[in-house]
Design a protein around this motif. Sequence first.
Motif: not given
Length: 340
Positions: A53-59, A170-178
């Motif tokens: 969730i804290d990783d910027p989505w690529p544009y 393994s280090i991904v916890t909170s996911l970007l849902s939308n």
Amino acid sequence: MTMTRTTPPRPVDIAAVFPELAPLARTTTRLHPRPGNPTSWESSVGGPLLWPIDDPWPYCEEPHFHGESLKTLADVRLQRDMLTAAWKRPRQPGVNLLTPEEDAIIKRIQAGHSWTDEPIAMIPVAQLYARDIPDLHPPPGCDLLQVLWCPFGHDDENLPRVKLVWRSSSIVTSLLSNPPQPVAVESEDYVPEPCVVHPEQIIEYPALSDLDEALREQIKAWQEREKPIADVGSFAYSFGLSVAPGWKVGGWTSFSFRDAEPAICSCGTQMQPLLRIDSTEWDGGSGSWIPIEDQALNRNPDTSYTRPWEPVMVTIGRSYTMQIYTCPASVDHPPVAWMQ
């Protein structure tokens, strides 16, 4: 990935006929994507990504062509869903496929719309876990490859601009849902249908263009002598005995309309094949590669909107392939994508 896909044995053990090929053998992992509902924790084509969730989505911030038939991602999905449902409905001969209401919606989608010039959110193309893909060799500390692209054509070949992301799941916890959606797509051909994958590792040999001239001419002479008239494609080295069709990781590449040449990174290193994106899983010349589990369906395709040899609904150029290459010297070096 509850089902399997099994490539039939090759019609000929070509390395036994030409021992010079044996040391050139490479493994490749055929992905065998098929429509489904993959999750973020599975390998997939066109499915949701395990994105923090804290990783910027690529544009994609490069210029984009402003055509008259641009669609939204929602338009593409709606049109496909409507046509799929319509093809499944029983109807009498001469009766329109679509209801008047459906026809109006499809015409509205096909008419396209205008949009303001702004960066385009990239869309998921593939997500591959190393646990599933034997020929995926991630950098240290990573076990997951995510492939995204801009759904617009760029440069002379009009290919989508590709983005590769390697990460540790393994280090991904909170996911970007939308995830962000692109304001428009240039073509529905660049929108992959969500597919589960059925990875299968097989052996490949170089395309004719990658062989030295003497061996190439020997193979051409052999196949002219040996091919059965009723099954030309299977005995043709290029179609049935060397490079597999369809989506795959690693292995060898093949060229069609463009001259064969190595992909060279800006650092001077020869790049290696990473992912092949194919317009079809098989065609008229590559029927010997049809998985055993799909052969009955291929012989008797139902009257549906989607066809068994085009599960992803992505088309590259005039039904070509898109080969993504990466530099073995560093994952930080940008990939190269060619239509071939």
